[in-house]
Design a protein around this motif. Structure first.
Motif, PDB file in Angstrom:
ATOM      1  N   ARG A  47     -23.304  45.420 -64.120  1.00  0.00           N
ATOM      2  CA  ARG A  47     -24.075  44.408 -64.566  1.00  0.00           C
ATOM      3  C   ARG A  47     -25.064  43.819 -63.560  1.00  0.00           C
ATOM      4  NH1 ARG A  47     -21.941  43.060 -69.620  1.00  0.00           N
ATOM      5  NH2 ARG A  47     -22.920  41.090 -69.502  1.00  0.00           N
ATOM      6  N   LYS A 275     -23.437  43.137 -79.296  1.00  0.00           N
ATOM      7  CA  LYS A 275     -23.057  42.531 -78.122  1.00  0.00           C
ATOM      8  C   LYS A 275     -22.929  43.748 -76.955  1.00  0.00           C
ATOM      9  CE  LYS A 275     -23.265  38.011 -78.233  1.00  0.00           C
ATOM     10  NZ  LYS A 275     -24.106  37.304 -77.324  1.00  0.00           N
ATOM     11  N   ASN A 329     -36.173  41.182 -66.220  1.00  0.00           N
ATOM     12  CA  ASN A 329     -35.951  40.326 -67.191  1.00  0.00           C
ATOM     13  C   ASN A 329     -35.558  40.927 -68.685  1.00  0.00           C
ATOM     14  OD1 ASN A 329     -36.372  37.738 -68.613  1.00  0.00           O
ATOM     15  ND2 ASN A 329     -37.582  38.941 -69.971  1.00  0.00           N
ATOM     16  N   LYS A 332     -31.792  41.476 -67.707  1.00  0.00           N
ATOM     17  CA  LYS A 332     -31.103  40.145 -67.956  1.00  0.00           C
ATOM     18  C   LYS A 332     -30.759  39.545 -69.531  1.00  0.00           C
ATOM     19  CE  LYS A 332     -32.647  37.803 -63.952  1.00  0.00           C
ATOM     20  NZ  LYS A 332     -33.779  36.784 -63.252  1.00  0.00           N
ATOM     21  N   VAL A 333     -31.838  40.173 -70.216  1.00  0.00           N
ATOM     22  CA  VAL A 333     -31.526  39.780 -71.832  1.00  0.00           C
ATOM     23  C   VAL A 333     -30.365  40.589 -72.190  1.00  0.00           C
ATOM     24  CG1 VAL A 333     -32.559  39.756 -74.007  1.00  0.00           C
ATOM     25  CG2 VAL A 333     -33.906  39.078 -72.231  1.00  0.00           C
ATOM     26  N   LEU A 335     -27.856  41.769 -70.480  1.00  0.00           N
ATOM     27  CA  LEU A 335     -26.581  41.280 -69.992  1.00  0.00           C
ATOM     28  C   LEU A 335     -26.015  39.971 -70.643  1.00  0.00           C
ATOM     29  CD1 LEU A 335     -27.271  41.799 -66.124  1.00  0.00           C
ATOM     30  CD2 LEU A 335     -25.851  43.078 -67.808  1.00  0.00           C
ATOM     31  N   THR A 336     -27.005  39.172 -71.020  1.00  0.00           N
ATOM     32  CA  THR A 336     -27.091  37.768 -71.751  1.00  0.00           C
ATOM     33  C   THR A 336     -26.426  38.196 -73.385  1.00  0.00           C
ATOM     34  OG1 THR A 336     -28.303  36.691 -70.371  1.00  0.00           O
ATOM     35  CG2 THR A 336     -27.448  35.380 -72.246  1.00  0.00           C
ATOM     36  N   ASP A 337     -27.197  38.871 -74.002  1.00  0.00           N
ATOM     37  CA  ASP A 337     -27.103  38.994 -75.410  1.00  0.00           C
ATOM     38  C   ASP A 337     -26.870  40.405 -75.849  1.00  0.00           C
ATOM     39  OD1 ASP A 337     -27.938  36.074 -75.682  1.00  0.00           O
ATOM     40  OD2 ASP A 337     -29.993  36.904 -75.303  1.00  0.00           O
ATOM     41  N   GLY A 341     -30.557  40.740 -78.298  1.00  0.00           N
ATOM     42  CA  GLY A 341     -31.566  40.200 -77.580  1.00  0.00           C
ATOM     43  C   GLY A 341     -33.146  40.426 -77.971  1.00  0.00           C
TER      44      GLY A 341
END
Length: 357
Positions: A47, A275, A329, A332-333, A335-337, A341
């Motif tokens: 990640r 997810k 970016n 990152k999206v 990894l978060t959502d 995302g």
């Protein structure tokens, strides 16, 4: 959720092993390329927002024109369907052709790091006038290449040029073995001509001692299931790899609702929770014909998507784009959502790079 069964997973693992061994034997794999691919894998697994210096695979949309009007891809007048739900039935994807200078420059920049160049996305690669020059350029720089075709344009002349270009892997996609069944999806093509072309390809491959891998890629539905065994028999006779993959049920429902009602969930389709991470942002780059760079190949037929960058001949650097701010970016999206995302990712049912390669 429908998950690939163990037999299907093992089959595709064996195919990937065959491809890997083939390009190793041709001297197209180096320690630097293996290290780059491993770095991409580790970056996604652990990640990290930065991946390796280069992707391990680059898709190129050389030209999105096609000689067929398959119902899952194009309208009867040849317009490319925009798969963005907001645009379906309203607009078609713009057509264009990549300058070979752009392809060559990207290959030159990445030749020491990428394992595979895939010079097709949505179009028929055999229509691109400079395809054979592009394949030879990549091969001369020890970059392995893969294309997929509907097989209609595999004339003996084109087969010879493909073999002479040192193409490593070719997929021939069909959706039936009789003309009536085949043209339900593959409008504008002749299955008997394609069968003859495949036989010529096998003969010329063997006569010339060429080490090219050929896959007969059967697009599988309930309505063509009864013809799969014939395709399998021909594939084995010609010493082709035979693959069975699920068709586009959404488009089938639009064009042939009576057939779509008879379709069942297929055991080699995988639907992932939104997810779950997709590995494309860490491993693969897609370059559209106009230089637009996207996270994956579906973006070229999904309108109104932001690009990661636009490659400019003589100015852009793939290494800088690959770990640039937009790409970071994007990761990152994810990894978060996860897939939630981005709208296009949330509607994807593919298993990342394993789906196509």
């Amino acid at each position: 959720m429908i998950v690939k069964n163990k037999t299907t997973k093992n089959k595709y693992l064996l195919i990937r092993i065959k491809i890997a061994l083939s390009i190793v034997m041709k001297g197209k794999v180096s320690f630097k390329k293996i290290f780059n691919a491993a770095h991409c894998w580790i970056a996604q697994k652990f990640r990290f927002v930065k991946s390796s210096k280069f992707p391990f695979l680059i898709n190129f949309e050389l030209w999105n024109e096609c000689n067929a009007q398959c119902t899952f891809c194009r309208s009867e007048d040849g317009g490319i369907y925009d798969l963005n739900p907001d645009n379906i039935g309203k607009v078609h994807i713009e057509k264009g052709r990549m300058p070979i200078k752009m392809f060559n420059e990207i290959i030159e920049q990445s030749k020491d790091h990428i394992l595979l160049a895939v010079p097709y996305v949505n179009g028929e690669p055999l229509m691109y006038p400079d395809l054979y020059k592009a394949l030879k350029f990549a091969s001369d720089r020890k970059v392995a290449t893969l294309i997929s075709t509907n097989g209609e344009l595999l004339t003996e002349e084109n087969i010879k040029k493909l073999l002479d270009s040192s193409l490593d892997f070719i997929k021939i996609a069909i959706s039936g073995f009789s003309q009536d069944v085949f043209t339900i999806q593959h409008r504008g093509c002749d299955i008997e001509k394609i069968k003859e072309n495949m036989k010529n390809l096998a003969r010329m491959r063997d006569e010339g001692g060429h080490k090219i891998l050929v896959m007969l890629d059967y697009i599988y539905y309930e309505y063509n299931a009864h013809e799969y065994s014939e395709a399998l028999e021909l594939g084995r006779e010609l010493d082709f790899i035979v693959s069975r993959r699920p068709g586009n049920l959404h488009k089938l429902a639009e064009e042939h609702p009576e057939l779509a009602k008879k379709e069942k969930p297929q055991d080699d389709v995988t639907s992932l929770p939104v997810k779950d991470l997709c590995d494309w942002p860490w491993k693969v780059m897609t370059v559209n014909w106009d230089g637009s760079i996207y996270p994956c190949c579906d973006y070229v037929v999904w309108g109104d998507q932001k690009t990661d960058a636009v490659f400019q001949i003589g100015k852009s650097k793939i290494e800088e784009i690959w770990n640039g701010s937009t790409k970071i970016n994007n990761r990152k999206v994810h990894l978060t959502d996860g897939r939630a995302g981005y709208d296009i990712c949330s509607k994807c049912t593919r298993t990342g790079t394993a789906f196509k390669f």
